[in-house]
Design a protein around this motif. Structure first.
Motif, PDB file in Angstrom:
ATOM      1  N   PHE A   1       0.822  -1.209   0.000  1.00 40.69           N
ATOM      2  CA  PHE A   1       0.000   0.000   0.000  1.00 40.69           C
ATOM      3  C   PHE A   1       0.860   1.265   0.000  1.00 40.69           C
ATOM      4  O   PHE A   1       0.334   2.381  -0.014  1.00 40.69           O
ATOM      5  CB  PHE A   1      -0.926   0.025   1.217  1.00 40.69           C
ATOM      6  N   TRP A  14      -4.855   0.773  -1.864  1.00 40.20           N
ATOM      7  CA  TRP A  14      -5.949   0.943  -0.908  1.00 40.20           C
ATOM      8  C   TRP A  14      -6.606  -0.412  -0.648  1.00 40.20           C
ATOM      9  O   TRP A  14      -6.411  -1.385  -1.386  1.00 40.20           O
ATOM     10  CB  TRP A  14      -6.982   1.932  -1.451  1.00 40.20           C
ATOM     11  N   THR A  64      -6.072   3.798   2.917  1.00 38.59           N
ATOM     12  CA  THR A  64      -5.399   4.186   1.688  1.00 38.59           C
ATOM     13  C   THR A  64      -3.960   4.598   1.977  1.00 38.59           C
ATOM     14  O   THR A  64      -3.640   5.114   3.055  1.00 38.59           O
ATOM     15  CB  THR A  64      -6.143   5.331   0.975  1.00 38.59           C
ATOM     16  N   THR A  81      -8.969  -4.778  -2.784  1.00 30.87           N
ATOM     17  CA  THR A  81      -7.851  -3.849  -2.776  1.00 30.87           C
ATOM     18  C   THR A  81      -7.638  -3.324  -4.192  1.00 30.87           C
ATOM     19  O   THR A  81      -8.354  -3.707  -5.119  1.00 30.87           O
ATOM     20  CB  THR A  81      -6.552  -4.517  -2.295  1.00 30.87           C
TER      21      THR A  81
END
Length: 370
Positions: free
Chosen positions: A183, A291, A286, A307
């Motif tokens: 992420f 995210w 996020t 995701t």
């Protein structure tokens, strides 16, 4: 501690139905052969709806077995004896359960009673020399939580908290992704936890038994979720309380609280805890490179999530089955889940809850020191 050989009936379960356990070297590994190691022999204290859910889930456990009950209702004890094959010698009430000290058939007690009873019951179980598993929140404030931690350390027994999501496959996958940097730099978390509560006379709306309101029941999921999703502990909190029904939600019993958490990395969390809005079970996070959204995020399942890489497709396995097998593995083999489930973990959440209530009451930004 017993052996799987003592529970032959479990061997008839198909490989498809076997629980999947978390391992430090192999995230989810299905057993290829019947388990023949030690069995964690558990007594459940509090035979209400959630106690029943845990008991049913434990039918599929490989490493843990329900062997005893503690209840203040004789009729429930009798029903559970019949349903789960529990011998009379492993049945206790709230006055005499200290006698488990002399019962080698019980290794641990899972406390599933109102929050306000956890501290004293946990201390008594610890003094009896048995491992303590406490449903969350572990107590009604950090002071009581610390007393539980201290008592279990003094008695040299484990104190574990019922954080079932720490074993849930999709949740574990998201944590693994974040640890692997998928992420990027995480910046924001949103947690929405709430439902419309019914019976106004239930213990969850009793300040003495619950310790508060929605925050002490459903709100803790967003608190704990913010921590394991972001991988950090918060350093400050602000909060705002809204109460539309002061008759149902009396003094000290929160109806709705919005709270914001700040983390050392600069990440922030914006969360909602309520007993007056339904269909709120959602996490969103996020980062600079991706995210994740989970909805439902903490319900009994199946958990659903997606995701930036697509849908999460890990299998749904009853959370409490995974939890109890995972806790047995922790106690016997020292294998830790990806996020801790010990008393210190529970104590952190209690300190955060204390700070949220203080922030909501004063309107101040409260520093959190965990």
């Amino acid at each position: 501690m017993g052996s799987r050989r003592n529970f032959i009936e479990k061997l008839t379960v198909s490989a498809v139905g076997l629980p999947i356990l978390y391992h430090s070297s192999n995230l989810f590994a299905a057993a290829e052969a019947p388990y023949e190691g030690p069995i964690l022999k558990v007594a459940i204290m509090g035979l209400g709806s959630y106690g029943t859910r845990v008991a049913e889930a434990m039918k599929d456990c490989k490493r843990a077995k329900l062997v005893g009950v503690i209840s203040g209702t004789p009729s429930k004890i009798k029903d559970w004896q019949s349903k789960y094959g529990i011998p009379k010698k492993n049945c206790y009430n709230y006055e005499n359960f200290d006698a488990i000290k002399d019962n080698p058939d019980i290794d641990a007690v899972y406390i599933i009673t109102p929050n306000g009873l956890h501290k004293d019951q946990a201390i008594r179980v610890a003094k009896a020399g048995k491992h303590v598993i406490s449903e969350k929140p572990m107590a009604i404030n950090a002071e009581e939580g610390q007393a539980m931690v201290d008592a279990c350390k003094a008695a040299k027994v484990k104190l574990l908290i019922g954080y079932r999501m720490h074993f849930e496959p999709k949740t574990v996958e998201v944590i693994k992704m974040r640890k692997n940097g998928e992420f990027g730099k995480v910046k924001f978390f949103q947690g929405q936890s709430g439902f419309t509560i019914g019976n106004p006379n239930q213990w969850r709306l009793d300040k003495k038994l619950a310790g508060g309101g929605a925050m002490m029941d459903i709100g803790i999921y967003s608190i704990n979720g913010a921590r394991y999703m972001l991988g950090e502990d918060p350093v400050w909190v602000t909060a705002q309380e809204t109460k539309t029904d002061p008759v149902k939600f009396k003094e000290g019993v929160d109806e709705t609280i919005q709270f914001q958490l700040g983390f050392p990395s600069g990440a922030v969390a914006n969360c909602l805890s309520t007993y007056n809005m339904s269909h709120l079970d959602r996490f969103f996070m996020t980062g600079s490179d991706g995210w994740v959204e989970m909805k439902p995020s903490t319900g009994y399942g199946p958990i659903k999530g997606r995701t930036h890489k697509g849908e999460l497709d890990q299998p749904h396995i009853t959370h409490q089955t995974l939890q109890m097998d995972g806790m047995a593995q922790l106690i016997f083999d020292g294998v830790q889940p990806i996020v801790p489930v010990d008393g210190e973990e529970g104590l952190k959440d209690m300190k955060i809850i204390d700070a949220i209530y203080k922030a909501a009451k004063t309107g101040d930004k409260i520093t959190i020191d965990l």
